[in-house]
Write a protein that holds these residues in place. Structure first.
Motif, PDB file in Angstrom:
ATOM      1  N   THR A  36      54.359   7.687  31.105  1.00 40.18           N
ATOM      2  CA  THR A  36      55.105   8.681  31.889  1.00 40.18           C
ATOM      3  C   THR A  36      54.752  10.098  31.452  1.00 40.18           C
ATOM      4  N   ALA A  37      53.864  10.186  30.446  1.00 36.63           N
ATOM      5  CA  ALA A  37      53.460  11.497  29.940  1.00 36.63           C
ATOM      6  C   ALA A  37      51.949  11.518  29.732  1.00 36.63           C
ATOM      7  N   PRO A  38      51.165  11.503  30.826  1.00 36.53           N
ATOM      8  CA  PRO A  38      49.702  11.498  30.685  1.00 36.53           C
ATOM      9  C   PRO A  38      49.192  12.727  29.946  1.00 36.53           C
TER      10      PRO A  38
ATOM     11  N   ASP B 263      44.993   7.422  27.703  1.00 32.48           N
ATOM     12  CA  ASP B 263      46.450   7.303  27.838  1.00 32.48           C
ATOM     13  C   ASP B 263      47.008   5.931  27.459  1.00 32.48           C
ATOM     14  N   HIS B 264      46.159   4.899  27.495  1.00 30.80           N
ATOM     15  CA  HIS B 264      46.679   3.543  27.333  1.00 30.80           C
ATOM     16  C   HIS B 264      45.872   2.739  26.318  1.00 30.80           C
ATOM     17  N   MET B 265      46.432   1.614  25.894  1.00 31.79           N
ATOM     18  CA  MET B 265      45.734   0.677  25.026  1.00 31.79           C
ATOM     19  C   MET B 265      46.124  -0.741  25.429  1.00 31.79           C
TER      20      MET B 265
ATOM     21  N   VAL C  46      49.734  -0.834  27.512  1.00 28.03           N
ATOM     22  CA  VAL C  46      50.890   0.032  27.272  1.00 28.03           C
ATOM     23  C   VAL C  46      50.397   1.438  26.954  1.00 28.03           C
ATOM     24  N   PRO C  47      51.283   2.438  26.949  1.00 24.26           N
ATOM     25  CA  PRO C  47      50.865   3.779  26.562  1.00 24.26           C
ATOM     26  C   PRO C  47      50.291   3.795  25.140  1.00 24.26           C
ATOM     27  N   TYR C  48      49.242   4.555  24.941  1.00 24.72           N
ATOM     28  CA  TYR C  48      48.608   4.680  23.622  1.00 24.72           C
ATOM     29  C   TYR C  48      49.618   5.230  22.621  1.00 24.72           C
TER      30      TYR C  48
ATOM     31  N   VAL D 173      42.447   0.854  34.270  1.00 27.02           N
ATOM     32  CA  VAL D 173      43.665   1.672  34.212  1.00 27.02           C
ATOM     33  C   VAL D 173      43.337   3.113  33.815  1.00 27.02           C
ATOM     34  N   ASP D 174      42.387   3.274  32.895  1.00 20.56           N
ATOM     35  CA  ASP D 174      42.042   4.611  32.394  1.00 20.56           C
ATOM     36  C   ASP D 174      40.696   5.096  32.946  1.00 20.56           C
TER      37      ASP D 174
END
Length: 356
Positions: free
Chosen positions: A10-12, A30-32, A49-51, A122-123
């Motif tokens: 929710t916070a890129p 942003d993610h992992m 999920v978010p990094y 996703v990224d």
């Protein structure tokens, strides 16, 4: 096939405006991807999920007994804007070879590749657009048991993180100086030289610092038994073109079986070169240089692809290669492999895998 849940951030993060200043391994997407293993249950809870950081007990076994492995690979953006991987099945197979040696559970190759593709998808906006830049992908696995007993863990975490990385040769394909290390060793038969595990790299740092202090870019390791046969460079495999033939150390347990190495050997054989995988004494390399037969030397690896060498220093002797300039074969290999990876040349080998 994995059932992967996706939780978007929710916070890129702000993406870099200047891709010429990306560097390597300093900025993360942003993610992992995460997935856990429990003995008796297997791998479970595959998720994107978010990094962010892991919360871990100080007695987590990876901190104490180094039961961990990793891989290194890239995603490339073509001129048409498509995103593709390069031979991810080879990375998956090597990951499992490392896992087996380290007493860790394997991950089905198709699940490994699926996880990589899912995270990159996703990224995908993080895959650089500039020439030579790419998205570096770091899959890794760690033991997550809590306790100080020395035995294989019953719990593990598999994770993948990504880092947009700049062109390795931002200022051109400049040949490097290599220091031949004959005091310390990197690997010996029966140990973990063929694995991508952190202990191998930790043990190489001291020699690398010594080489850097002396003005060299890399260390060339010799075999751990007789300290006379060339094996590999700190972060790359290495090849020697001597009198028209290409020599490189065999992957018999002490040398990392590089994906780039494997690909280059295939290209060389396609082009009619004789490639000799076996023992090559450093003394014979220096003799070939003295006789004017050491035509080209180059490292091979994911980060650099091909790294030309202009000088080897061993026991006070210096071998100068190719008048300090990149050799014609080295340049052709670099142009061909990067051309396939970035989609500038047709992939007649089936090496590239689209991320769709």
């Amino acid at each position: 096939m994995l059932n992967i849940t996706v939780q978007k951030t929710t916070a890129p993060k702000q993406k870099p405006a200047d891709e010429t200043k990306l560097g390597f391994g300093k900025l993360f997407t942003d993610h992992m991807f995460l997935m856990d293993y429990t003995a008796g249950e297997g791998w479970h809870d595959a998720r994107i999920v978010p990094y962010g950081p892991f919360q871990m007990d100080p007695a987590t076994t990876v901190f104490h007994y180094a039961q961990e492995i990793f891989e290194g690979m890239k995603a490339y953006r073509t001129a048409e804007g498509k995103v593709q991987l390069f031979r991810p099945d080879c990375n998956a197979a090597r990951f499992n070879d490392s896992a087996d040696r380290m007493g860790m559970p394997p991950i089905p190759e198709e699940d490994f590749v699926q996880a990589v593709k899912a995270l990159v998808d996703v990224d995908r906006d993080w895959v650089p657009h500039s020439d030579g830049a790419s998205l570096y992908i770091r899959p890794f696995c760690i033991a997550t048991d809590v306790g100080l007993g020395v035995h294989a863990a019953r719990h593990y975490r598999f994770a993948i993180i990504c880092s947009p990385s700049g062109a390795y040769y931002a200022e051109g394909l400049d040949p490097v100086r290599i220091y031949v290390e004959d005091e310390y060793i990197r690997a010996a038969p029966g140990l973990t030289g063929f694995c991508k595990c952190g202990g191998n790299y930790a043990a190489s740092i001291k020699a690398g610092e010594k080489a850097e202090e002396l003005g060299f870019s890399q260390v060339l390791w010799l075999d751990g038994v007789e300290k006379k046969y060339v094996e590999e460079v700190g972060s790359m495999n290495i090849m020697f073109k001597i009198d028209g033939k290409v020599y490189t150390a065999a992957c018999t347990g002490t040398v990392l079986p590089g994906v780039t190495r494997r690909s280059i050997i295939e290209l060389l054989k396609d082009w009619g070169y004789e490639v000799i995988e076996g023992k090559l004494a450093i003394a014979d390399v220096m003799k070939a240089a003295d006789a004017g037969k050491l035509e080209e030397v180059f490292g091979t690896g994911t980060a650099a692809v091909v790294s030309p060498v202009k000088e080897l220093d061993w026991e006070g002797k210096v071998a100068l290669i190719g008048d300090g300039k990149i050799g014609a074969l080295t340049q052709k290999l670099y142009d061909t492999l990067t051309g396939i990876q970035w989609g500038r040349l047709p992939d007649t080998k089936g090496w590239t895998v689209p991320v769709e």
